[in-house]
Motif scaffolding. Structure first.
Motif, PDB file in Angstrom:
ATOM      1  N   GLN A 169       0.984  -0.551   0.158  1.00 31.37           N
ATOM      2  CA  GLN A 169       0.282   0.139  -0.093  1.00 31.37           C
ATOM      3  C   GLN A 169       1.250   1.250  -0.219  1.00 31.37           C
ATOM      4  N   LYS A 170       2.070   0.976   0.487  1.00 29.59           N
ATOM      5  CA  LYS A 170       3.060   2.304   0.838  1.00 29.59           C
ATOM      6  C   LYS A 170       3.497   2.800  -0.663  1.00 29.59           C
ATOM      7  N   LYS A 171       3.905   1.688  -1.372  1.00 30.29           N
ATOM      8  CA  LYS A 171       3.982   1.931  -2.996  1.00 30.29           C
ATOM      9  C   LYS A 171       3.282   2.552  -3.230  1.00 30.29           C
ATOM     10  N   ALA A 172       2.039   1.489  -3.336  1.00 30.22           N
ATOM     11  CA  ALA A 172       1.356   2.070  -4.261  1.00 30.22           C
ATOM     12  C   ALA A 172       0.774   3.860  -4.189  1.00 30.22           C
ATOM     13  N   LYS A 173       0.587   4.282  -2.671  1.00 25.42           N
ATOM     14  CA  LYS A 173       0.302   5.174  -2.765  1.00 25.42           C
ATOM     15  C   LYS A 173       1.245   6.730  -2.853  1.00 25.42           C
ATOM     16  N   ASN A 174       2.457   6.180  -2.759  1.00 22.14           N
ATOM     17  CA  ASN A 174       3.231   7.011  -3.340  1.00 22.14           C
ATOM     18  C   ASN A 174       3.485   7.267  -5.275  1.00 22.14           C
ATOM     19  N   LEU A 175       3.261   5.898  -5.845  1.00 15.47           N
ATOM     20  CA  LEU A 175       3.281   6.188  -6.895  1.00 15.47           C
ATOM     21  C   LEU A 175       1.272   6.333  -7.245  1.00 15.47           C
ATOM     22  N   VAL A 176       0.565   6.476  -6.837  1.00 17.80           N
ATOM     23  CA  VAL A 176      -1.101   7.215  -7.051  1.00 17.80           C
ATOM     24  C   VAL A 176      -0.783   8.566  -6.646  1.00 17.80           C
ATOM     25  N   TRP A 177      -0.318   9.557  -5.472  1.00 19.27           N
ATOM     26  CA  TRP A 177       0.170  10.249  -5.654  1.00 19.27           C
ATOM     27  C   TRP A 177       1.029  11.308  -6.370  1.00 19.27           C
ATOM     28  N   SER A 178       1.751  10.318  -6.656  1.00 17.02           N
ATOM     29  CA  SER A 178       2.792  11.384  -8.146  1.00 17.02           C
ATOM     30  C   SER A 178       1.646  11.198  -9.394  1.00 17.02           C
ATOM     31  N   LEU A 179       0.959  10.267  -9.484  1.00 18.29           N
ATOM     32  CA  LEU A 179       0.375  10.746 -10.990  1.00 18.29           C
ATOM     33  C   LEU A 179      -0.782  11.653 -10.578  1.00 18.29           C
ATOM     34  N   LYS A 180      -1.028  12.289  -9.102  1.00 12.58           N
ATOM     35  CA  LYS A 180      -1.694  13.571  -9.124  1.00 12.58           C
ATOM     36  C   LYS A 180      -3.646  13.535  -8.480  1.00 12.58           C
ATOM     37  N   HIS A 181      -3.233  11.782  -8.102  1.00  9.72           N
ATOM     38  CA  HIS A 181      -4.619  11.749  -7.838  1.00  9.72           C
ATOM     39  C   HIS A 181      -4.951  11.807  -6.575  1.00  9.72           C
ATOM     40  N   LYS A 182      -5.286  12.562  -5.815  1.00  7.69           N
ATOM     41  CA  LYS A 182      -5.654  13.156  -4.512  1.00  7.69           C
ATOM     42  C   LYS A 182      -7.476  12.806  -3.361  1.00  7.69           C
ATOM     43  N   ASN A 183      -7.886  12.886  -4.587  1.00 11.26           N
ATOM     44  CA  ASN A 183      -9.308  12.253  -3.651  1.00 11.26           C
ATOM     45  C   ASN A 183      -9.160  10.422  -3.504  1.00 11.26           C
ATOM     46  N   ILE A 184      -7.843  10.326  -2.472  1.00 11.09           N
ATOM     47  CA  ILE A 184      -7.925   9.260  -1.880  1.00 11.09           C
ATOM     48  C   ILE A 184      -7.541   9.332  -0.275  1.00 11.09           C
ATOM     49  N   SER A 185      -7.575   8.652   0.246  1.00 11.77           N
ATOM     50  CA  SER A 185      -7.541   8.398   2.203  1.00 11.77           C
ATOM     51  C   SER A 185      -7.700   6.131   1.844  1.00 11.77           C
ATOM     52  N   TYR A 186      -6.305   6.302   2.544  1.00 11.81           N
ATOM     53  CA  TYR A 186      -5.797   5.213   2.290  1.00 11.81           C
ATOM     54  C   TYR A 186      -5.367   4.230   4.035  1.00 11.81           C
ATOM     55  N   LEU A 187      -5.947   3.315   4.301  1.00 16.13           N
ATOM     56  CA  LEU A 187      -5.976   2.638   5.516  1.00 16.13           C
ATOM     57  C   LEU A 187      -4.984   1.194   5.459  1.00 16.13           C
TER      58      LEU A 187
END
Length: 220
Positions: free
Chosen positions: A122-140
């Motif tokens: 999940q940490k890897k996914a969060k970093n990648l998705v954030w870098s693609l500028k998709h920010k309407n997401i919360s992670y648990l």
């Protein structure tokens, strides 16, 4: 800051992506917002570099930790089934995985809450998705079977691993009028189901045979 080759080259180029979108249309996916999200999401960045040239084939690929990235058709189809009754404000995703389905969802719904039991994934996914500028997401980081009660009820729930039966906690977190898309069953005998909650209970539709990793409990 990650330097990402979003456009890709050769087998990861936009031309290859367009061929994938053409296949999705032939396979019956016709929601234009979803097709645009599939076109715009660089799937080659969500797999190991050694597999990047296969990223736009219609096949599942390994992403480590005994998990896979679903084939493009399944990602698009499950998203389309989720949105069949109209736009969704708040969606719960069970199984962040590499973040590809998360990234697609974030482009077609207002907000995504995503849960993953394997923390480094999940940490890897969060970093990648954030870098693609998709920010309407919360992670648990949590056991997916518990859902994410803090933000319930959800207009939609999408599950990317197959339990033998629908987890009770997820049913409870579905809003009245909400839709859940979930694979159910054991290896070699799974079916995709769509569950709609109405005022008197739940309506279940059985859609097609699928093959997902098993839904496991606990956290790693």
């Amino acid at each position: 800051m990650m330097m990402l080759n979003v456009k890709g080259i050769g087998m990861t180029s936009m031309r290859t992506r367009e061929r994938m979108v053409g296949r999705l249309k032939e396979q019956g996916v016709n929601n234009h917002k979803i097709l645009d999200a599939m076109r715009n999401t660089p799937r080659h960045l969500f797999v190991d570099e050694a597999l990047a040239s296969r990223a736009y084939e219609d096949t599942a690929l390994p992403i480590g930790y005994n998990q896979t990235i679903s084939q493009p058709y399944i990602v698009a189809k499950m998203t389309e089934l989720l949105l069949a009754s109209g736009p969704l404000a708040k969606v719960l995703e069970i199984g962040t995985g590499c973040g590809y389905q998360t990234a697609v969802l974030s482009q077609v719904v207002d907000y995504v809450y995503t849960v993953e039991r394997i923390q480094p994934l999940q940490k890897k996914a969060k970093n990648l998705v954030w870098s693609l500028k998709h920010k309407n997401i919360s992670y648990l980081h949590s056991d997916g079977g518990w859902g994410w009660p803090d933000h319930a009820p959800y207009d939609g729930i999408l599950v990317t691993a197959a339990p033998p039966e629908i987890p009770e906690m997820l049913l409870r977190q579905l809003a009245v009028g909400g839709v859940m898309v979930i694979p159910i069953g054991h290896a070699g005998g799974q079916e995709l189901q769509r569950v709609t909650r109405n005022a008197s209970g739940f309506e279940v539709e059985i859609l097609e045979s699928v093959n997902f990793v098993p839904f496991l409990s606990g956290r790693e």
